[in-house]
Design a protein around this motif. Structure first.
Motif, PDB file in Angstrom:
ATOM      1  N   GLU A  83       0.835  -1.196   0.000  1.00  0.00           N
ATOM      2  CA  GLU A  83       0.000   0.000   0.000  1.00  0.00           C
ATOM      3  C   GLU A  83       0.874   1.252   0.000  1.00  0.00           C
ATOM      4  N   ASN A 112      -8.722   3.261  -1.171  1.00  0.00           N
ATOM      5  CA  ASN A 112      -8.773   3.214   0.287  1.00  0.00           C
ATOM      6  C   ASN A 112      -7.971   4.330   0.941  1.00  0.00           C
ATOM      7  N   ILE A 177     -13.823   1.384   7.097  1.00  0.00           N
ATOM      8  CA  ILE A 177     -13.862   0.890   8.481  1.00  0.00           C
ATOM      9  C   ILE A 177     -15.005   1.546   9.249  1.00  0.00           C
ATOM     10  N   LEU A 180     -17.984  -0.506   8.308  1.00  0.00           N
ATOM     11  CA  LEU A 180     -18.017  -1.864   8.853  1.00  0.00           C
ATOM     12  C   LEU A 180     -18.263  -1.872  10.358  1.00  0.00           C
ATOM     13  N   LEU A 181     -17.650  -0.930  11.038  1.00  0.00           N
ATOM     14  CA  LEU A 181     -17.803  -0.898  12.502  1.00  0.00           C
ATOM     15  C   LEU A 181     -19.260  -0.716  12.894  1.00  0.00           C
ATOM     16  N   LYS A 184     -21.309  -4.299  13.276  1.00  0.00           N
ATOM     17  CA  LYS A 184     -20.817  -5.400  14.133  1.00  0.00           C
ATOM     18  C   LYS A 184     -21.889  -6.429  14.476  1.00  0.00           C
ATOM     19  N   ILE A 187     -22.400  -8.891  11.842  1.00  0.00           N
ATOM     20  CA  ILE A 187     -21.250  -9.794  11.733  1.00  0.00           C
ATOM     21  C   ILE A 187     -21.379 -10.909  12.779  1.00  0.00           C
TER      22      ILE A 187
ATOM     23  N   GLU B 147      -7.006  -2.665   4.421  1.00  0.00           N
ATOM     24  CA  GLU B 147      -7.873  -3.837   4.527  1.00  0.00           C
ATOM     25  C   GLU B 147      -7.442  -4.740   5.680  1.00  0.00           C
ATOM     26  N   GLU B 149      -6.370  -3.620   8.397  1.00  0.00           N
ATOM     27  CA  GLU B 149      -6.997  -2.938   9.540  1.00  0.00           C
ATOM     28  C   GLU B 149      -8.480  -3.299   9.641  1.00  0.00           C
ATOM     29  N   MET B 150      -9.157  -3.356   8.490  1.00  0.00           N
ATOM     30  CA  MET B 150     -10.577  -3.735   8.487  1.00  0.00           C
ATOM     31  C   MET B 150     -10.773  -5.114   9.088  1.00  0.00           C
ATOM     32  N   ALA B 153     -10.257  -5.223  12.759  1.00  0.00           N
ATOM     33  CA  ALA B 153     -11.329  -4.552  13.486  1.00  0.00           C
ATOM     34  C   ALA B 153     -12.662  -5.289  13.406  1.00  0.00           C
ATOM     35  N   THR B 154     -12.906  -5.998  12.301  1.00  0.00           N
ATOM     36  CA  THR B 154     -14.261  -6.533  12.093  1.00  0.00           C
ATOM     37  C   THR B 154     -14.303  -7.942  11.499  1.00  0.00           C
TER      38      THR B 154
END
Ligand code: SF4
Lengths: 197, 460
Positions: A83, A112, A177, A180-181, A184, A187, B147, B149-150, B153-154
């Motif tokens: 990256e 990203n 993120i 996604l958070l 939860k 998930i 990613e 990190e994603m 985290a999840t």
């Protein structure tokens, strides 16, 4: 991440094909544990000679070319998934990168990190290079809402594609993120039925 | 009418973002020292813990020296990167196999050989050669640090569903032709961008007949033709390989797992976005002559007309169109990497050099892909064969594959390398890489020049 809606800028041209990630940032700079500083090593071996002196021929060392848009030949960013390549380009100050083709992982990494990759047709790309060659102050305009890119020198316009979700992210300056958070619970529910591994 | 890829993908789809990517659940993530520190820092900045620590495995591999691993790393920056990984693993409660640990090695070698990578899984790592793990019948692909990190985290990432491609290789490979040759052949046919946007399933008799090691080599190189990953449906070869591996299921759970894994294959009426067919009989021992893995040809062939674009590559290599590379003097040989650092590669190499001597003009780095490979080759007595032939074994790690440690090929020197990338400067600034399989590397190492191992020319 910084939102992008409308952007007009001069460009830095790099009319080379198959620029791979080792060229964008050589492996010896991957030892960093931070993102900051990668911009200094962008295209390091093209930019500086063995004695760390700037190579005057290279476009980043040419004061006539500046701007927030990097324009490059086809198949940009192939090679490793590092990256750092995207960080280096973003930290250097580019916000948009235009080519006729990007390597997959690089394209994802760029998005990203708030760096918008725009794929244009081969003729449109040559047209941009021609415009910059005849006037280094030639500009491009990006309109993300309408997904268009305009070569202001020739007036040529092309639409580009971007996935609707990523577009929202760029328009609002949000990252994955955050999204996604917020999910939860879903998930955890998914994990209840997916317990094989 | 689903492909194996569809089946695994669908089983891991948590949600599909309206007009957006798939939210994919990840069963296993590997972290190495180079692409993870910024991800852990991101977690700290957001004040998050790791969501599912038991699904994450950390190990350093890129930077580690291949000599004196018991001593501190001399390069300070490399040492800091490795120590940062240790600290992150500790702070976030993750399993870590440090340098010198019996389960340390290149992630893509260690994962499969310990049964950490299993059929039907989704596997990611901040490393493009994660495609390797697809050989066990998993969806495995490289991701970027954001990613990583994603997932920390999840346990999920966003992915656009790639298109599917099936590459079928019928028939049987010729004597002396390896999985590496097969991969280089495919890349030379498809070019380095030929599979961009696709996830590739490898099928056909020649693929079925590959050992697990060979399959790992083939899937490893998927990324070099631009693919997101490669996958091979699990079969008896896979099950035999995984049985009794430390982290593979045991007892009744093993039986249940195998029953499930047997369903992981493309249905007869599955539709792929693209299908390609090749004949194994057309594949020969391969080498590269340019600066991307697609610039490959049969070892006894002449450099084709590469056009203007290829000229820069040939200038870098100091080769010419029409030139034959057989007989070309070389300086270094590197046996190792996540492509060809497995036990079979060492067997092939040792078997070829047995009773011969390393050429005096050649410096050879033989680097096992993991400590487990190292142990096994000693158990098989390969180390003795190698030493007798004038070779020296190094300690496991990525080594000269990307030359982040001290194993750098000097500028202008030629190296026959079993790794996966011949990019400019990849194996050291100015280094000239010729990619090949373990057999071609062995033949070059004992002769001191490019040799066709099938003609078995020996040093006089
Ligand atoms: S061996 Fe080479 S390609 Fe494989 S993970 Fe290490 S550096 Fe990457």
């Amino acid at each position: 991440m910084k939102a992008i809606t409308l952007l007009t800028s001069t460009c830095v041209p790099l009319p080379l094909e198959n620029v791979d990630t080792d060229q964008i940032i050589p492996a010896r700079f991957l030892k960093t544990t931070e993102k900051a500083g990668c911009g200094n090593n962008l295209f390091r071996d093209w930019r500086y000679d063995k004695n760390n002196q700037p190579i005057p021929d290279f476009v980043l060392n040419n004061p006539n070319y500046k701007g927030e848009i990097l324009v490059t030949g086809r198949n940009f960013g192939s090679g490793s998934s590092r990256e750092h390549a995207a960080w280096a380009i973003a930290e250097y100050g580019f916000r948009v990168i235009v080519s006729s083709f990007f390597a997959d992982i690089f394209k994802n990494n760029a998005m990203n990190n708030g760096l918008l990759p725009i794929v244009v047709s081969e003729p449109f790309l040559s047209d941009i290079f021609a415009a910059i060659a005849s006037d280094n102050n030639a500009t491009l305009s990006i309109d993300l809402v309408n997904q268009t890119i305009i070569n202001n020198a020739s007036g040529a316009t092309e639409t580009f594609s971007i996935n609707a979700y990523k577009k929202e992210c760029f328009l609002n300056g949000l990252d994955d993120i955050d999204y996604l958070l917020a999910r939860k619970k879903e998930i955890e529910q998914f994990e209840k039925k997916h317990n094989r591994y | 009418m689903n492909t194996i890829f569809d089946k695994i993908w669908d089983a891991h789809t948590v949600a599909i973002v309206p007009d957006g990517p798939t939210q994919l659940y990840i069963d296993r993530m590997y972290c190495h020292e180079v692409t993870s520190p910024q991800a852990f820092d991101g977690l700290r900045a957001r004040r998050l813990s790791v969501f599912r620590p038991e699904k994450i495995i950390c190990m350093p591999d890129h930077n580690i020296p291949t000599l004196n691993q018991d001593k501190p790393i001399r390069d300070e920056i490399a040492r800091r990167q490795v120590e940062t990984l240790y600290k992150n693993a500790e702070d976030f409660g993750l399993t870590c196999y440090p340098i010198g640990h019996k389960k340390n090695g290149i992630i893509h070698v260690v994962g499969p050989e310990n049964g950490l990578s299993l059929p039907g899984m989704t596997i990611v790592c901040g490393d493009s050669h994660t495609s390797t793990h697809g050989a066990v019948g998993a969806i495995a692909f490289g991701i970027g640090t954001s990613e990583v990190e994603m997932v920390l985290a999840t346990q999920c990432i966003f992915q656009a569903k790639p298109k599917t491609m099936r590459i079928t290789i019928d028939g049987t490979l010729n004597e002396g032709v390896t999985a590496k040759d097969m991969a280089l052949y495919l890349i030379s046919k498809l070019t380095t961008g030929g599979a961009t946007g696709y996830f590739v399933e490898y099928a056909g008799e020649a693929v079925r007949n590959l050992s697990m090691e060979g399959r790992l080599t083939l899937c490893n190189l998927s990324i070099e033709m631009g693919a997101r990953g490669g996958i091979i449906a699990p079969d008896e070869t896979t099950f035999n390989y995984l049985k009794d591996k430390e982290f593979a299921p045991k007892g009744a759970q093993w039986d249940a797992a195998v029953n499930y894994w047997k369903t992981l294959k493309s249905d007869d009426d599955a539709v792929f976005d693209k299908e390609l067919h090749f004949d194994a009989a057309d594949i020969e021992s391969m080498i590269t002559y340019g600066t991307n893995p697609g610039m490959a040809m049969p070892v006894n062939s002449t450099i084709p007309d590469v056009g203007e674009i290829g000229q820069k590559a040939l200038a870098y290599m100091d080769f010419k169109i029409g030139e034959k590379l057989l007989g070309k003097k070389i300086d270094y040989v590197f046996l190792g990497s996540c492509t060809n650092g497995r036990i079979e590669d060492f067997r092939l190499f040792a078997n070829y050099v047995k009773g011969k001597k390393k050429a005096e003009n050649v410096i050879a780095w033989l680097v096992p892909g993991s400590w487990a490979v190292e142990k096994q080759l000693r158990e098989e007595g390969l180390d003795k064969i190698l030493i007798k032939a004038g070779f020296e074994l190094r300690q496991p790690g990525c080594s000269a594959c990307l030359a982040m440690n001290e194993d750098k090929v000097p500028a202008g020197k030629y190296v026959v390398s079993t790794s996966n990338r011949n990019f400019e400067g990849r194996q050291g600034p100015g280094a000239r890489t010729i990619l090949a399989g373990a057999l071609v590397a062995a033949a070059a190492a004992v002769n001191g020049f490019i040799t066709d191992p099938r003609t078995n020319r020996q040093k006089s």
